[in-house]
Design a protein around this motif. Structure first.
Motif, PDB file in Angstrom:
ATOM      1  N   GLY A 245       0.800  -1.223   0.000  1.00 26.83           N
ATOM      2  CA  GLY A 245       0.000   0.000   0.000  1.00 26.83           C
ATOM      3  C   GLY A 245       0.826   1.262   0.000  1.00 26.83           C
ATOM      4  O   GLY A 245       0.311   2.345  -0.260  1.00 26.83           O
ATOM      5  N   THR A 246       2.155   1.128   0.261  1.00 24.12           N
ATOM      6  CA  THR A 246       3.012   2.319   0.290  1.00 24.12           C
ATOM      7  C   THR A 246       3.858   2.454  -0.958  1.00 24.12           C
ATOM      8  O   THR A 246       4.528   3.462  -1.147  1.00 24.12           O
ATOM      9  CB  THR A 246       3.959   2.271   1.510  1.00 24.12           C
ATOM     10  OG1 THR A 246       4.813   1.127   1.387  1.00 24.12           O
ATOM     11  CG2 THR A 246       3.164   2.164   2.798  1.00 24.12           C
TER      12      THR A 246
ATOM     13  N   ARG B 120      -3.604   3.868  11.946  1.00 23.09           N
ATOM     14  CA  ARG B 120      -4.772   4.722  11.722  1.00 23.09           C
ATOM     15  C   ARG B 120      -6.055   3.975  12.070  1.00 23.09           C
ATOM     16  O   ARG B 120      -7.002   4.548  12.618  1.00 23.09           O
ATOM     17  CB  ARG B 120      -4.808   5.193  10.261  1.00 23.09           C
ATOM     18  CG  ARG B 120      -3.730   6.211   9.922  1.00 23.09           C
ATOM     19  CD  ARG B 120      -4.144   7.053   8.721  1.00 23.09           C
ATOM     20  NE  ARG B 120      -4.273   6.268   7.509  1.00 23.09           N
ATOM     21  CZ  ARG B 120      -3.288   6.077   6.647  1.00 23.09           C
ATOM     22  NH1 ARG B 120      -2.084   6.604   6.886  1.00 23.09           N
ATOM     23  NH2 ARG B 120      -3.473   5.369   5.544  1.00 23.09           N
ATOM     24  N   LEU B 121      -6.068   2.695  11.750  1.00 16.52           N
ATOM     25  CA  LEU B 121      -7.230   1.872  12.055  1.00 16.52           C
ATOM     26  C   LEU B 121      -7.427   1.756  13.562  1.00 16.52           C
ATOM     27  O   LEU B 121      -8.549   1.737  14.064  1.00 16.52           O
ATOM     28  CB  LEU B 121      -7.055   0.488  11.427  1.00 16.52           C
ATOM     29  CG  LEU B 121      -8.212  -0.499  11.570  1.00 16.52           C
ATOM     30  CD1 LEU B 121      -9.434   0.024  10.829  1.00 16.52           C
ATOM     31  CD2 LEU B 121      -7.794  -1.863  11.017  1.00 16.52           C
ATOM     32  N   GLU B 122      -6.325   1.698  14.302  1.00 19.19           N
ATOM     33  CA  GLU B 122      -6.398   1.595  15.760  1.00 19.19           C
ATOM     34  C   GLU B 122      -6.972   2.868  16.376  1.00 19.19           C
ATOM     35  O   GLU B 122      -7.756   2.824  17.330  1.00 19.19           O
ATOM     36  CB  GLU B 122      -5.001   1.325  16.332  1.00 19.19           C
ATOM     37  CG  GLU B 122      -4.970   1.181  17.846  1.00 19.19           C
ATOM     38  CD  GLU B 122      -3.573   0.882  18.357  1.00 19.19           C
ATOM     39  OE1 GLU B 122      -3.434   0.570  19.538  1.00 19.19           O
ATOM     40  OE2 GLU B 122      -2.620   0.970  17.551  1.00 19.19           O
ATOM     41  N   ARG B 123      -6.611   4.017  15.782  1.00 18.20           N
ATOM     42  CA  ARG B 123      -7.101   5.293  16.329  1.00 18.20           C
ATOM     43  C   ARG B 123      -8.570   5.511  16.019  1.00 18.20           C
ATOM     44  O   ARG B 123      -9.295   6.100  16.821  1.00 18.20           O
ATOM     45  CB  ARG B 123      -6.264   6.447  15.757  1.00 18.20           C
ATOM     46  CG  ARG B 123      -4.836   6.481  16.263  1.00 18.20           C
ATOM     47  CD  ARG B 123      -4.181   7.813  15.900  1.00 18.20           C
ATOM     48  NE  ARG B 123      -4.105   8.015  14.467  1.00 18.20           N
ATOM     49  CZ  ARG B 123      -3.068   7.657  13.719  1.00 18.20           C
ATOM     50  NH1 ARG B 123      -2.022   7.073  14.290  1.00 18.20           N
ATOM     51  NH2 ARG B 123      -3.068   7.857  12.412  1.00 18.20           N
TER      52      ARG B 123
ATOM     53  N   SER C 299     -11.063   2.565   7.813  1.00 16.02           N
ATOM     54  CA  SER C 299     -10.722   1.196   7.437  1.00 16.02           C
ATOM     55  C   SER C 299     -10.798   0.945   5.938  1.00 16.02           C
ATOM     56  O   SER C 299     -10.631  -0.187   5.497  1.00 16.02           O
ATOM     57  CB  SER C 299     -11.669   0.218   8.153  1.00 16.02           C
ATOM     58  OG  SER C 299     -13.018   0.480   7.769  1.00 16.02           O
ATOM     59  N   THR C 300     -11.018   1.986   5.146  1.00 14.97           N
ATOM     60  CA  THR C 300     -11.222   1.797   3.714  1.00 14.97           C
ATOM     61  C   THR C 300     -10.025   1.151   3.047  1.00 14.97           C
ATOM     62  O   THR C 300     -10.159   0.189   2.272  1.00 14.97           O
ATOM     63  CB  THR C 300     -11.521   3.149   3.039  1.00 14.97           C
ATOM     64  OG1 THR C 300     -12.653   3.740   3.673  1.00 14.97           O
ATOM     65  CG2 THR C 300     -11.811   2.945   1.560  1.00 14.97           C
ATOM     66  N   VAL C 301      -8.821   1.663   3.335  1.00 17.18           N
ATOM     67  CA  VAL C 301      -7.617   1.137   2.691  1.00 17.18           C
ATOM     68  C   VAL C 301      -7.381  -0.311   3.083  1.00 17.18           C
ATOM     69  O   VAL C 301      -7.137  -1.178   2.228  1.00 17.18           O
ATOM     70  CB  VAL C 301      -6.390   2.003   3.049  1.00 17.18           C
ATOM     71  CG1 VAL C 301      -5.119   1.345   2.520  1.00 17.18           C
ATOM     72  CG2 VAL C 301      -6.532   3.403   2.482  1.00 17.18           C
ATOM     73  N   VAL C 302      -7.475  -0.599   4.387  1.00 18.89           N
ATOM     74  CA  VAL C 302      -7.228  -1.963   4.843  1.00 18.89           C
ATOM     75  C   VAL C 302      -8.256  -2.918   4.231  1.00 18.89           C
ATOM     76  O   VAL C 302      -7.899  -4.004   3.753  1.00 18.89           O
ATOM     77  CB  VAL C 302      -7.277  -2.033   6.378  1.00 18.89           C
ATOM     78  CG1 VAL C 302      -7.145  -3.488   6.845  1.00 18.89           C
ATOM     79  CG2 VAL C 302      -6.158  -1.186   6.978  1.00 18.89           C
TER      80      VAL C 302
ATOM     81  N   ARG D 137      -5.833  -5.431  17.061  1.00 22.14           N
ATOM     82  CA  ARG D 137      -5.887  -6.850  16.708  1.00 22.14           C
ATOM     83  C   ARG D 137      -7.316  -7.271  16.377  1.00 22.14           C
ATOM     84  O   ARG D 137      -7.561  -7.979  15.389  1.00 22.14           O
ATOM     85  CB  ARG D 137      -5.328  -7.691  17.858  1.00 22.14           C
ATOM     86  CG  ARG D 137      -5.391  -9.192  17.615  1.00 22.14           C
ATOM     87  CD  ARG D 137      -4.867  -9.951  18.806  1.00 22.14           C
ATOM     88  NE  ARG D 137      -5.134 -11.378  18.680  1.00 22.14           N
ATOM     89  CZ  ARG D 137      -4.846 -12.291  19.608  1.00 22.14           C
ATOM     90  NH1 ARG D 137      -4.279 -11.911  20.742  1.00 22.14           N
ATOM     91  NH2 ARG D 137      -5.126 -13.557  19.419  1.00 22.14           N
ATOM     92  N   GLU D 138      -8.269  -6.831  17.173  1.00 20.32           N
ATOM     93  CA  GLU D 138      -9.668  -7.178  16.922  1.00 20.32           C
ATOM     94  C   GLU D 138     -10.153  -6.594  15.602  1.00 20.32           C
ATOM     95  O   GLU D 138     -10.892  -7.246  14.850  1.00 20.32           O
ATOM     96  CB  GLU D 138     -10.538  -6.670  18.077  1.00 20.32           C
ATOM     97  CG  GLU D 138     -10.308  -7.406  19.386  1.00 20.32           C
ATOM     98  CD  GLU D 138     -11.047  -6.746  20.535  1.00 20.32           C
ATOM     99  OE1 GLU D 138     -11.756  -5.736  20.291  1.00 20.32           O
ATOM    100  OE2 GLU D 138     -10.918  -7.237  21.676  1.00 20.32           O
ATOM    101  N   ARG D 139      -9.722  -5.366  15.298  1.00 22.71           N
ATOM    102  CA  ARG D 139     -10.220  -4.704  14.091  1.00 22.71           C
ATOM    103  C   ARG D 139      -9.634  -5.312  12.821  1.00 22.71           C
ATOM    104  O   ARG D 139     -10.343  -5.477  11.820  1.00 22.71           O
ATOM    105  CB  ARG D 139      -9.922  -3.197  14.175  1.00 22.71           C
ATOM    106  CG  ARG D 139     -10.817  -2.509  15.185  1.00 22.71           C
ATOM    107  CD  ARG D 139     -10.487  -1.040  15.382  1.00 22.71           C
ATOM    108  NE  ARG D 139     -11.436  -0.450  16.348  1.00 22.71           N
ATOM    109  CZ  ARG D 139     -11.298   0.756  16.885  1.00 22.71           C
ATOM    110  NH1 ARG D 139     -10.257   1.509  16.564  1.00 22.71           N
ATOM    111  NH2 ARG D 139     -12.205   1.203  17.731  1.00 22.71           N
ATOM    112  N   VAL D 140      -8.331  -5.673  12.811  1.00 25.12           N
ATOM    113  CA  VAL D 140      -7.765  -6.281  11.599  1.00 25.12           C
ATOM    114  C   VAL D 140      -8.322  -7.684  11.402  1.00 25.12           C
ATOM    115  O   VAL D 140      -8.513  -8.135  10.269  1.00 25.12           O
ATOM    116  CB  VAL D 140      -6.217  -6.306  11.642  1.00 25.12           C
ATOM    117  CG1 VAL D 140      -5.646  -4.897  11.678  1.00 25.12           C
ATOM    118  CG2 VAL D 140      -5.705  -7.137  12.808  1.00 25.12           C
TER     119      VAL D 140
END
Length: 498
Positions: A397-398, A423-426, A431-434, A459-462
């Protein structure tokens, strides 16, 4: 009367004697023979003196010039710099080398490499010396020298720093112009370091060190040209010291492999580790892996370093397997590594020597690394794929890969860059990119690793977004490889309910 010296060299002709009715007698002939002999000796001595003079001039030329390119060599360059310093006209020293010269030698052969060096030398000489306007003072004429290998130096007397950097950009454009070589058109890249001559400069060696530091910076940034910025003396000494000690560190295995575990997001089961290079220096302490790799690349040791890292990582994995612990091991490789056509053969030999199943080795590459030479990278990666070795795209992605190339790559895994994970953690809504990366990877039949996961929230979100594997401080920090079996024994899998 012949003049003999290693064959006939001339004739002594005597005629028209002035005495009437008297011709030449035996005594005259003896005199003429003596005169002819003396003349022959004199001519021979003159010939020998000429030959010695020519030999001396040739040896003097050879002592000051490079045999391959005909350019001045390091000694001649040092003398030119000394003259410039004595004239006190200022100026700059430029140092250049070809970024991918080793690849040319490895793929096209040393004859092609020599031809490329000759063409590069002619281009530099034409741009620096032949294009000077008439009437330029001798003290302001530039010098181009080949210092050795693919390294060239340029002296530009009487120019300021801004002009010197502009000239370096012009020379870069001249050097990287396409080269017709062995029925192909070769495009190469180069890096220039610019070192302005400061007041009170002592000698060429000091300026070349400055230029080398600048060239190192140009390679690190990829800009092609960089000017020397006065650094702390300790920083320069550090770089030179590490470069000097790295060969022995590789040969004697003075570095360590630390490992960071990877777990399944849903079950918490340990599946593998990422092997990370660590080098402890008795003076400088822990040397960052990026610095080690950059020094290895700059000094031509990258191939040896990569094979040593692979060998040590596979040795650790083999030791774990003997204890009944079967884990995958991931190892980072550089863009230069994956353009090396010899890499698959070397990897195959290491797998055989350590009894490692090919699928247990995962080579981590970057998007930008693949795109630097996509065709050769694809060829190398395809060979690794035929071996059964896994390939993972790191920091996904980078970079700047295209979907067309990503689809062609024999890749079975992508690692989401930790910047997206943070960013997802904050913010859960970010979460669009992930989500897009996960969907793309799954559509292409790849699994997804989330790295840099530092909290249970992340961890829960990914896991909720579909990432199969998790790596980061929330699981474990990197540790010496020998500690992995004990950590696995103590690790309690914590499944997540998805």
């Amino acid at each position: 009367m012949p003049l003999e010296s290693e064959g006939y060299r001339g004739v002594l002709l005597v005629t028209d004697r002035t005495f009437e009715k008297e011709t030449f007698g035996p005594q005259d002939v003896q005199l003429f023979e003596t005169l002819a002999a003396h003349a022959a000796v004199t001519l021979e001595k003159a010939r020998l003196v000429d030959r010695l003079r020519r030999v001396a001039l040739e040896r003097e030329y050879d002592a000051l010039h490079d045999a391959l390119t005909g350019l001045p060599n390091r000694r001649a360059f040092n003398e030119a710099v000394a003259r410039t310093l004595a004239a006190e006209v200022g100026g700059a020293v430029l140092l250049m080398d070809l970024d991918d010269f080793k690849d040319v030698n490895d793929t096209l052969g040393h004859r092609a490499g020599d031809e490329l060096l000759q063409i590069t030398g002619r281009r530099l000489h034409a741009a620096v010396v032949e294009d000077l306007p008439d009437g330029v003072a001798p003290a302001l004429r530039g010098t181009v020298a080949r210092l050795g290998g693919d390294e060239f130096a340029v002296l530009l007397p009487g120019v300021g720093e801004v002009e010197a950097e502009a000239r370096a950009h012009e020379l870069l454009e001249a050097v990287i112009a396409p080269v017709p070589l062995q029925d192909i058109t070769l495009t190469t890249t180069a890096s220039f370091g610019v070192a302005p001559i400061p007041p009170g400069a002592r000698d060429s060696d000091e300026l070349l060190v400055h230029a080398d530091v600048a060239m190192y910076a140009a390679k690190a940034t990829g800009d092609g040209v960089a000017s020397y910025v006065p650094e702390d003396t300790d920083a320069v000494h550090r770089r030179l010291a590490l470069a000097g000690e790295l060969p022995a560190a590789i040969e004697e295995r003075r570095f360590e492999m630390w490992c960071q575990p990877q777990i399944e997001a849903r079950t918490g089961a340990v599946t593998g580790v990422e092997a990370l290079l660590r080098w402890w220096h008795p003076v400088y302490g822990w040397v960052p892996p990026g610095e080690v790799v950059a020094i290895a690349e700059r000094t031509g040791l990258l191939g040896r370093l990569t094979l040593a890292v692979l060998a040590e990582s596979l040795r650790l994995r083999s030791a774990w397997a003997r204890e009944g612990l079967e884990l995958d091991v991931s190892v980072n490789v550089t863009a230069r590594d994956i353009s090396d056509l010899a890499l698959p053969g070397s990897v195959g030999a290491l797998l055989a020597a350590t009894g490692t199943p090919p699928a247990s080795l995962v080579l981590e590459i970057t998007e930008s690394g693949v795109m630097s030479d996509p065709e050769r990278s694809l060829e190398v990666l395809a060979s690794l794929g035929r071996l059964g070795v896994g390939v993972s795209v790191d920091d996904f992605g980078t970079g700047h890969s295209s979907l067309a190339y990503l689809e062609r790559l024999p890749v079975h895994e992508v690692k989401i860059d930790q910047s997206f994970v943070k960013r997802l953690e904050r913010e859960a809504t970010d979460s669009t990119v992930v989500r897009s990366i996960v969907l793309l990877a799954h559509d292409l039949g790849m699994r997804v690793v989330a790295e840099g996961v530092e909290s249970d929230v992340a961890r829960e979100r990914v896991q909720a977004l579909g990432c199969e594997l998790v790596q980061g401080f929330v699981v474990a920090r990197p540790m010496p490889g020998e500690q992995i079996p004990r950590w696995v024994d103590e690790h309690v899998a914590e499944p997540l309910v998805g």
